[in-house]
Design a protein around this motif. Structure first.
Motif: not given
Ligand SMILES: Cc1cc2nc3c(=O)[nH]c(=O)nc-3n(C[C@H](O)[C@H](O)[C@H](O)COP(=O)(O)O)c2cc1C
Length: 217
Positions: A58-60, A113-117, A124-128, A160-162
């Motif tokens: 998560k480090r910018l 892959y979970l963004v703290y926004d 996640a680069p792909k929604k497989m 499901e979310h990711i």
């Protein structure tokens, strides 16, 4: 194309592993002549921990932003899975939950892959497509009565979310030992267990095959 099955059982040829293999057979069947590879990853062969809360993911402007930075046996596997065309998770139920090994693995797979926004969005680069297979000793009625499903739902919602909503199946009343007479196990009727194994388990295998056949549309 590549589809992975993640075996969260320490046993490589028992209930969970058998159903995972059937699911991969279903995937291969539905892929017909498309080029498709499958692989089972046995988590208990690997040396790793759960998330170490280093927050490198998560480090910018960090070089590991969106990725797990911990370099152990699953570092490369997580990299491979980011490009997977399908993932099937399988686990025995241990004390009413997924196994600790799978829990640790999923922390490492999901959290980067979970963004703290504001929306907890995902990068996640792909929604497989995904699937989740549970095997357990208790029969279906007890699984429902003991609220197992709400525990399972938590991890399924995260997946499901990711990625995507997993297809889910339960294999209940599983056969735990090769020979019940050798163990202290008078909580169970070996006769009933054997009958269930003979009649229901092949049906569970068919269901696992169907899940695989429906995984990639
Ligand atoms: C440590 C441990 C804890 C278990 N806890 C539960 C449980 O809480 N509920 C249940 O239904 N079965 C439980 N079981 C039984 C397994 O979930 C079941 O036999 C499963 O199908 C085994 O999968 P495998 O053959 O792939 O290893 C437990 C087994 C072990 C070894």
């Amino acid at each position: 194309m590549k589809v992975y099955a993640i075996n969260g059982s320490p046993r490589k040829n028992k209930n969970t592993a058998t159903l995972l293999q059937k699911t991969l057979d279903g995937v291969k069947y539905s892929a017909k002549d498309k080029e498709l590879e499958t692989e089972i990853i046995n988590l208990y062969d690997l040396n790793y921990t759960g998330c170490k809360s280093c927050f490198a993911c998560k480090r910018l402007e960090g070089k590991s932003y969106g990725k797990c930075a911990v370099k152990d046996d699953i570092y490369e596997i997580l990299e491979k899975l980011s490009q997977a065309d399908g993932i099937i998770f399988g686990t025995p139920v241990y004390l009413g939950n997924i196994t600790g090994q799978l829990q640790s693995f999923l922390e490492r797979l999901i959290f980067p892959y979970l963004v703290y926004d504001k929306n907890y969005s995902t990068i996640a680069p792909k929604k497989m497509p995904t699937a989740f297979i549970y095997t357990m000793n208790v029969p279906e009625e007890i699984m429902e009565k003991m609220n197992y499903l709400s525990t399972f739902n938590g991890m399924e919602s995260a997946i499901e979310h990711i990625f995507t909503k997993p297809q889910v199946m339960y294999s209940n009343d599983t056969y735990q030992f090769d020979d019940y007479s050798k163990y202290k196990a008078d909580a169970f009727s070996e006769e009933k267990k054997a009958a269930h194994r003979k009649i229901q388990f092949p049906l569970d295998c068919e269901k696992a095959f169907e899940i695989g056949a429906n995984l990639i549309k």
